[in-house]
Design an enzyme around this catalytic site. Structure first.
Site, short mmCIF file in Angstrom:
data_model
loop_
_atom_site.label_atom_id
_atom_site.label_comp_id
_atom_site.label_asym_id
_atom_site.label_seq_id
_atom_site.Cartn_x
_atom_site.Cartn_y
_atom_site.Cartn_z
N GLU A 61 0.77 -1.22 -0.04
CA GLU A 61 -0.04 -0.02 0.14
C GLU A 61 1.04 1.16 0.04
O GLU A 61 0.38 2.26 -0.56
CB GLU A 61 -1.00 -0.04 1.26
CG GLU A 61 -2.17 -1.19 1.28
CD GLU A 61 -1.52 -2.43 1.38
OE1 GLU A 61 -2.40 -3.42 1.02
OE2 GLU A 61 -0.41 -2.75 1.84
N HIS A 130 -11.37 -6.86 7.33
CA HIS A 130 -11.77 -6.60 5.95
C HIS A 130 -13.38 -6.19 5.97
O HIS A 130 -13.86 -6.38 4.77
CB HIS A 130 -11.61 -7.99 5.19
CG HIS A 130 -10.27 -8.56 4.94
ND1 HIS A 130 -9.40 -9.16 6.13
CD2 HIS A 130 -9.31 -8.41 3.95
CE1 HIS A 130 -8.42 -9.44 5.54
NE2 HIS A 130 -8.13 -8.99 4.37
#
Length: 326
Positions: A61, A130
């Site tokens: 990321e 998530h």
């Protein structure tokens, strides 16, 4: 129906329209190329625009958002995908400390026109790491625009506005809405960021919602209508800029307010909305304000437990009933 489009398809369509319009728009992220994205939200982009403009990245990321920042500072308009919004924490230094501050710290000499797209929210049993709705994280950072569309047409129109923005935009795509269908967006469709929409009119109570909570609020309003309570539903669409004038105008018609948000109650965007109402619209109120929000616990994996944590139609109906009787 052939004339309907899914939210998932709208994401790819919205990006494609801007890539056709402006050669400086590029996409980068994990598995967004030939694979079409883990949620199939970038399907067709690689085939149309090729690897020069659609970049598959390593699973980092920091690399994705760092590269996007550099590209944006040097003349491109990158659209970076972070696969799950929970993983924004992995690149938080760029998102919170670097990207939103460049334009200010250079006195406007350098802009960072980038979009960070991310799959957001729960309701699908993806577990605690998530499933989070993380708009409230970004809301704490001055200098970021925050978009969270609820319909396919808004996805396309807000994507256009986000990519054209000279300020960085965090664009939350709700996983629970990806399969939902709506009317397609007309050509050249642009929805100005910071403009809420009244998606159902009513005279008794205002429900203010965002993203996947908009259909929840609409279903609650339909059930309440059977009991003689007409709820007005406001889709905020964006948290920054925040369209409080539409909320206050609705409150002027209804005099009662319920916010419906998936963010945790603690530090959720509803707290900001109701504090502005208390400050600027107190005289409009005929009852206390209610916030229906996520519980302050990690999201459970089991669907029956997840439903206890995330706002539901039943919870919204119960909150409105308590105000209608006030």
């Amino acid at each position: 129906m052939a004339d309907m489009i899914t939210y998932r398809e709208a994401v790819a369509e919205g990006i494609a329209r801007e890539m056709r319009r402006d050669a400086s728009v590029v996409c980068l992220g994990e598995d967004i190329g030939e694979a079409g994205g883990v949620f199939k939200t970038t399907a067709g982009l690689w085939a149309e625009f090729g690897p020069e403009r659609v970049w598959d990245t390593p699973i980092s990321e920091q690399a994705i958002v760092g590269a996007a920042m550099g590209a944006a500072m040097t003349g491109m308009r990158p659209v970076a995908e972070i696969m799950f919004s929970d993983f924004l924490a992995c690149c938080w230094d760029y998102l919170a400390n670097e990207i939103p501050k460049v334009r200010y710290m250079t006195g406007g000499q350098v802009t960072v026109p980038l979009v960070v797209r991310t799959a957001n929210g729960g309701g699908l049993g993806f577990g605690a790491q998530h499933s989070q709705a993380t708009e409230n994280w970004a809301l704490t950072v001055p200098g970021l625009k925050i978009a969270a569309p609820a319909t396919p047409a808004d996805v396309i129109g807000m994507m256009a506005a986000a990519i054209r923005s000279d300020d960085p935009v965090v664009f939350f795509e709700h996983k629970g809405l990806l399969a939902s269908k709506g009317t397609p967006a007309p050509p050249e469709h642009v929805v100005e960021l910071g403009r809420a929409a009244v998606v159902r009119e009513g005279a008794d109570v205002t429900l203010v919602a965002l993203a996947s909570m908009v259909p929840v609020a609409l279903r609650a309003a339909a059930r309440l209508a059977q009991e003689g309570v007409e709820a007005e539903v406001v889709d905020l669409r964006c948290l920054v800029p925040l369209d409080m004038s539409t909320v206050l105008a609705s409150l002027g018609r209804t005099s009662r307010l319920v916010t419906v948000e998936e963010n945790p109650y603690q530090g959720g965007w509803g707290a900001t909305v109701v504090s502005i109402v208390a400050d600027e619209g107190f005289a409009l109120l005929d009852a206390p304000i209610r916030r229906v929000a996520g519980e302050c616990v990690p999201l459970p994996f089991a669907d029956a437990l997840e439903e206890e944590v995330i706002p539901t139609v039943d919870k919204v109906v119960a909150a409105v009933r308590s105000l209608a009787a006030y």
